[in-house]
Write an enzyme that holds these catalytic residues in place. Structure first.
Site, PDB file in Angstrom:
ATOM      1  N   PRO A 170       6.670 -17.181   6.764  1.00  0.00           N
ATOM      2  CA  PRO A 170       7.120 -16.754   5.481  1.00  0.00           C
ATOM      3  C   PRO A 170       6.041 -16.344   4.869  1.00  0.00           C
ATOM      4  O   PRO A 170       4.793 -17.189   4.858  1.00  0.00           O
ATOM      5  CB  PRO A 170       7.882 -17.739   4.748  1.00  0.00           C
ATOM      6  CG  PRO A 170       8.128 -18.597   6.252  1.00  0.00           C
ATOM      7  CD  PRO A 170       6.938 -18.202   7.172  1.00  0.00           C
ATOM      8  N   ASP A 240      -4.872   4.472   4.986  1.00  0.00           N
ATOM      9  CA  ASP A 240      -4.142   5.663   5.398  1.00  0.00           C
ATOM     10  C   ASP A 240      -3.252   6.187   4.041  1.00  0.00           C
ATOM     11  O   ASP A 240      -2.851   7.095   3.981  1.00  0.00           O
ATOM     12  CB  ASP A 240      -3.356   5.570   6.395  1.00  0.00           C
ATOM     13  CG  ASP A 240      -2.557   7.185   6.990  1.00  0.00           C
ATOM     14  OD1 ASP A 240      -3.179   7.968   6.852  1.00  0.00           O
ATOM     15  OD2 ASP A 240      -1.260   7.064   7.042  1.00  0.00           O
ATOM     16  N   HIS A 264      -2.867   9.928   4.656  1.00  0.00           N
ATOM     17  CA  HIS A 264      -1.587   9.507   4.863  1.00  0.00           C
ATOM     18  C   HIS A 264      -1.062  10.481   6.004  1.00  0.00           C
ATOM     19  O   HIS A 264      -0.172  11.203   5.736  1.00  0.00           O
ATOM     20  CB  HIS A 264      -0.784   9.684   3.553  1.00  0.00           C
ATOM     21  CG  HIS A 264       0.547   9.305   3.619  1.00  0.00           C
ATOM     22  ND1 HIS A 264       1.194   8.804   2.375  1.00  0.00           N
ATOM     23  CD2 HIS A 264       1.289   8.536   4.409  1.00  0.00           C
ATOM     24  CE1 HIS A 264       2.274   8.418   2.564  1.00  0.00           C
ATOM     25  NE2 HIS A 264       2.468   8.363   4.152  1.00  0.00           N
TER      26      HIS A 264
END
Length: 301
Positions: A170, A240, A264
């Site tokens: 978690p 990216d 990207h």
């Protein structure tokens, strides 16, 4: 039943009972009969107008995205319309780019290329993925594929997620884990909970020499905080995605030698089109058969 489909996917086979109309996303040029459309496939990597169309389609039942992320579409959804993403289509390409960015940083490739002045740079000891501790923040299908590739290079991987399900840690318990990681890969979806997840506090927990890799969304990372941290030389980064995007040419992060940036392109490969068309065909057939399509997004996103 009618589907609005971008031109790039027109080779997709239509099942019996579904007809297609080509539409690339401009609200003011809807094709004839578009208001009857019950299925809408937005243009891949489209801007806001692509999603504003949703409000113009009164009979709409399904929105099928060809992206893994759904953050751009969510604000335009309404009750009664089912949203699907393209889970699996981008897993391998994004994992490959994550690996490439990591190796470019770890093996100093970006700086070797920048030199490019006809001299043999003095050799120094570079880092390797073998035995590296890698924490992957995001335990979805892309994160799992990233782990598979990194482990093939001898790295040891651990997943962190919001819920801590499926063998992950978690987020609330991940502070110590982050502090021991050689590499931290961020591949979470963009949600209100993950916006600015990687902030000043998050970055301060990374060990000296750690590499941060962001292949999620630019808004997941606080750019100013990252620039400040990178400027100290304490950590390095490979991105990216950025915020803002595209990144302005005068942005200070361009001048930092400890940061590798790609524009990207995680999902932009020659495998995208055949995989996307296959998913479109499968989902349209499921809908035509009265079944639930693949990868429906529910309230837990």
């Amino acid at each position: 039943m009618q589907v609005l489909i971008p031109k790039m996917f027109v080779d997709a086979r239509m099942p019996t009972g579904i007809r297609s109309a080509v539409f690339d996303g401009a609200v003011d040029v809807l094709p004839d009969g578009a208001q009857d459309a019950e299925i809408y496939i937005p243009t891949y990597m489209g801007s806001d107008p692509v999603y504003e169309v949703i409000d113009k389609l009164p009979n709409l039942k399904y929105v099928m995205l060809m992206s893994a992320g759904v953050d751009k579409a969510l604000p335009y959804m309404r009750p009664g319309v089912t949203l699907c993403n393209a889970r699996g289509v981008h897993d391998a390409p994004t994992a490959e780019l994550t690996l490439a960015l990591t190796l470019a940083s770890y093996r100093n490739l970006a700086n070797y290329i920048r030199a490019n002045e006809g001299y043999w740079e003095l050799r120094k000891t570079e880092r390797t993925l073998s035995l590296a501790n890698v924490v992957i923040v995001g335990a979805g299908s892309i994160g799992r594929e990233i782990a598979r590739l990194f482990e093939a290079f001898g790295a040891r991987t651990t997943f962190v997620s919001r819920s801590g399900s499926n063998g992950s840690i978690p987020m609330s318990e991940a502070s110590a884990l982050l502090g021991k990681a050689d590499i931290v890969v961020v591949v979470v979806p963009l949600t209100p909970d993950t916006t600015n997840l990687v902030d000043k506090d998050f970055l301060s927990r990374l060990r000296d020499g750690a590499l941060l890799v962001n292949v999620a969304r630019g808004e997941v990372l606080n750019t100013d905080a990252l620039v400040n941290e990178l400027s100290t030389g304490r950590i390095s980064a490979a991105l990216d995605v950025t915020n803002p995007e595209p990144l302005p040419g005068d942005h200070p992060i361009w001048n930092l030698k400890n940061c590798v940036i790609s524009p990207h392109v995680g999902g932009v490969t020659n495998s995208f089109l055949p995989k996307a068309i296959r998913l479109i065909e499968e989902n349209l057939q499921l809908i035509a058969d009265g079944k639930v399509p693949h990868y429906v997004i529910d309230g837990s996103y």
